[in-house]
Design a protein around this motif. Structure first.
Motif, short mmCIF file in Angstrom:
data_model
loop_
_atom_site.label_atom_id
_atom_site.label_comp_id
_atom_site.label_asym_id
_atom_site.label_seq_id
_atom_site.Cartn_x
_atom_site.Cartn_y
_atom_site.Cartn_z
N MET A 1 121.86 40.69 46.29
CA MET A 1 120.71 39.95 45.74
C MET A 1 119.63 40.96 45.37
SD MET A 1 118.75 36.81 45.69
CE MET A 1 119.96 35.77 46.32
N ASP A 2 119.18 40.90 44.12
CA ASP A 2 118.10 41.75 43.63
C ASP A 2 116.93 40.88 43.22
OD1 ASP A 2 119.71 43.98 43.85
OD2 ASP A 2 120.49 43.77 41.81
N LEU A 3 115.77 41.51 43.04
CA LEU A 3 114.61 40.77 42.55
C LEU A 3 114.87 40.25 41.13
CD1 LEU A 3 111.59 42.89 43.77
CD2 LEU A 3 112.21 40.62 44.49
N SER A 4 115.68 40.99 40.37
CA SER A 4 115.96 40.58 39.00
C SER A 4 116.87 39.36 38.93
CB SER A 4 116.60 41.74 38.23
OG SER A 4 117.80 42.12 38.86
N ASN A 5 117.57 39.04 40.04
CA ASN A 5 118.48 37.90 40.05
C ASN A 5 117.84 36.62 40.58
OD1 ASN A 5 120.46 39.60 39.12
ND2 ASN A 5 121.28 40.01 41.15
N LEU A 6 116.59 36.71 41.08
CA LEU A 6 115.96 35.55 41.69
C LEU A 6 115.55 34.54 40.63
CD1 LEU A 6 113.68 37.22 44.37
CD2 LEU A 6 115.81 36.02 44.74
N THR A 7 115.82 33.28 40.88
CA THR A 7 115.37 32.20 40.01
C THR A 7 114.78 31.11 40.88
OG1 THR A 7 117.58 31.23 40.08
CG2 THR A 7 117.07 32.63 38.19
N PRO A 8 113.83 30.35 40.34
CA PRO A 8 113.27 29.25 41.13
C PRO A 8 114.31 28.17 41.39
CG PRO A 8 112.26 29.35 38.94
CD PRO A 8 113.18 30.50 39.06
N ALA A 9 114.11 27.40 42.46
CA ALA A 9 115.03 26.32 42.81
C ALA A 9 115.03 25.27 41.71
CB ALA A 9 114.63 25.69 44.14
N GLU A 10 116.14 24.58 41.58
CA GLU A 10 116.30 23.55 40.55
C GLU A 10 115.22 22.47 40.72
OE1 GLU A 10 118.01 22.17 37.20
OE2 GLU A 10 118.79 23.90 38.28
N GLY A 11 114.46 22.22 39.66
CA GLY A 11 113.45 21.17 39.68
C GLY A 11 112.12 21.58 40.26
N SER A 12 111.96 22.83 40.72
CA SER A 12 110.71 23.23 41.35
C SER A 12 109.66 23.72 40.35
CB SER A 12 110.97 24.34 42.38
OG SER A 12 111.38 25.52 41.71
N VAL A 13 110.08 24.02 39.14
CA VAL A 13 109.16 24.57 38.14
C VAL A 13 108.84 23.50 37.11
CG1 VAL A 13 108.85 26.34 36.39
CG2 VAL A 13 110.08 26.87 38.47
N HIS A 14 107.55 23.32 36.86
CA HIS A 14 107.13 22.34 35.87
C HIS A 14 107.07 22.98 34.50
CE1 HIS A 14 106.13 19.38 38.89
NE2 HIS A 14 105.34 20.23 39.52
N SER A 15 107.23 22.17 33.47
CA SER A 15 107.12 22.69 32.11
C SER A 15 105.65 22.88 31.76
CB SER A 15 107.77 21.72 31.13
OG SER A 15 107.03 20.51 31.09
N ASP A 16 105.38 23.52 30.62
CA ASP A 16 104.00 23.75 30.19
C ASP A 16 103.30 22.45 29.80
OD1 ASP A 16 104.17 26.43 30.61
OD2 ASP A 16 104.78 26.91 28.56
N SER A 17 104.10 21.44 29.47
CA SER A 17 103.52 20.16 29.06
C SER A 17 103.22 19.26 30.26
CB SER A 17 104.47 19.46 28.10
OG SER A 17 105.70 19.18 28.74
N PHE A 18 103.29 19.82 31.47
CA PHE A 18 103.06 19.06 32.70
C PHE A 18 101.62 18.55 32.75
CE2 PHE A 18 103.72 17.70 36.87
CZ PHE A 18 102.70 18.13 37.68
N ARG A 19 101.44 17.26 33.05
CA ARG A 19 100.10 16.66 33.07
C ARG A 19 99.48 16.79 34.45
NH1 ARG A 19 100.74 11.01 31.99
NH2 ARG A 19 98.61 10.87 31.26
N ARG A 20 98.40 17.55 34.53
CA ARG A 20 97.72 17.78 35.80
C ARG A 20 96.61 16.73 36.02
NH1 ARG A 20 99.45 21.94 33.43
NH2 ARG A 20 100.50 23.62 34.52
N GLY A 21 96.32 16.48 37.29
CA GLY A 21 95.21 15.60 37.62
C GLY A 21 95.47 14.14 37.31
N ARG A 22 96.68 13.65 37.53
CA ARG A 22 97.00 12.25 37.24
C ARG A 22 97.38 11.49 38.52
NH1 ARG A 22 94.89 14.06 33.59
NH2 ARG A 22 95.22 13.78 31.37
#
Length: 146
Positions: A1-22
């Motif tokens: 396992m390297d730092l270059s192989n790390l990826t976030p867990a499935e579903g943990s990252v929001h897209s840029d179009s994510f609506r905040r404060g709702r």
């Protein structure tokens, strides 16, 4: 396992179009990721580089000289570096990169007249000095300026 192989867990990252404060149920409600209070939590936060009235770093550092925006960075290669090509070869910027003579051609490649050449070459580069041209033609080759 390297730092270059790390990826976030499935579903943990929001897209840029994510609506905040709702609302609480959205997972990013209430403070909408801005924490509690403070200048950065409010609208009209200061511009990038603002240091609260202190003289900012980009104004504290002395400015010297002048940079001409129209200047070109030409990579110079001596005639002696062309010795590694076999007789009758065509030397271009691409072949110079493949051989490792040039790493980054920048704005162009110029052949300079330092050293000697014995092989007959066809050289196609952006620029060539008079001395280098004379040496290449004396060895039986020719120079084409692109």
């Amino acid at each position: 396992m390297d730092l270059s192989n790390l990826t976030p867990a499935e579903g943990s990252v929001h897209s840029d179009s994510f609506r905040r404060g709702r609302g609480h149920g959205s997972g990013n409600g209430k403070t909408a990721g801005k924490g509690h209070k403070g200048q950065k939590a409010r609208s009209g936060a200061p511009r990038v580089g603002f240091e609260g009235g202190q003289m900012p770093l980009y104004r504290r550092i002395p400015k010297r000289g002048f940079t001409n925006r129209n200047s070109k960075t030409i990579v110079g290669i001596n005639v002696s570096a062309l010795e590694r090509f076999e007789d009758g070869a065509v030397v271009t910027v691409e072949t110079l990169i493949e051989c490792g003579i040039v790493k980054n051609p920048r704005d162009g490649v110029k052949i300079l007249g330092n050293g000697d050449i014995t092989t007959k070459l066809t050289v196609k580069v952006d620029a060539c000095s008079e001395g280098a041209k004379a040496k290449i033609e004396a060895a039986g080759g020719n120079v084409e300026v692109i």
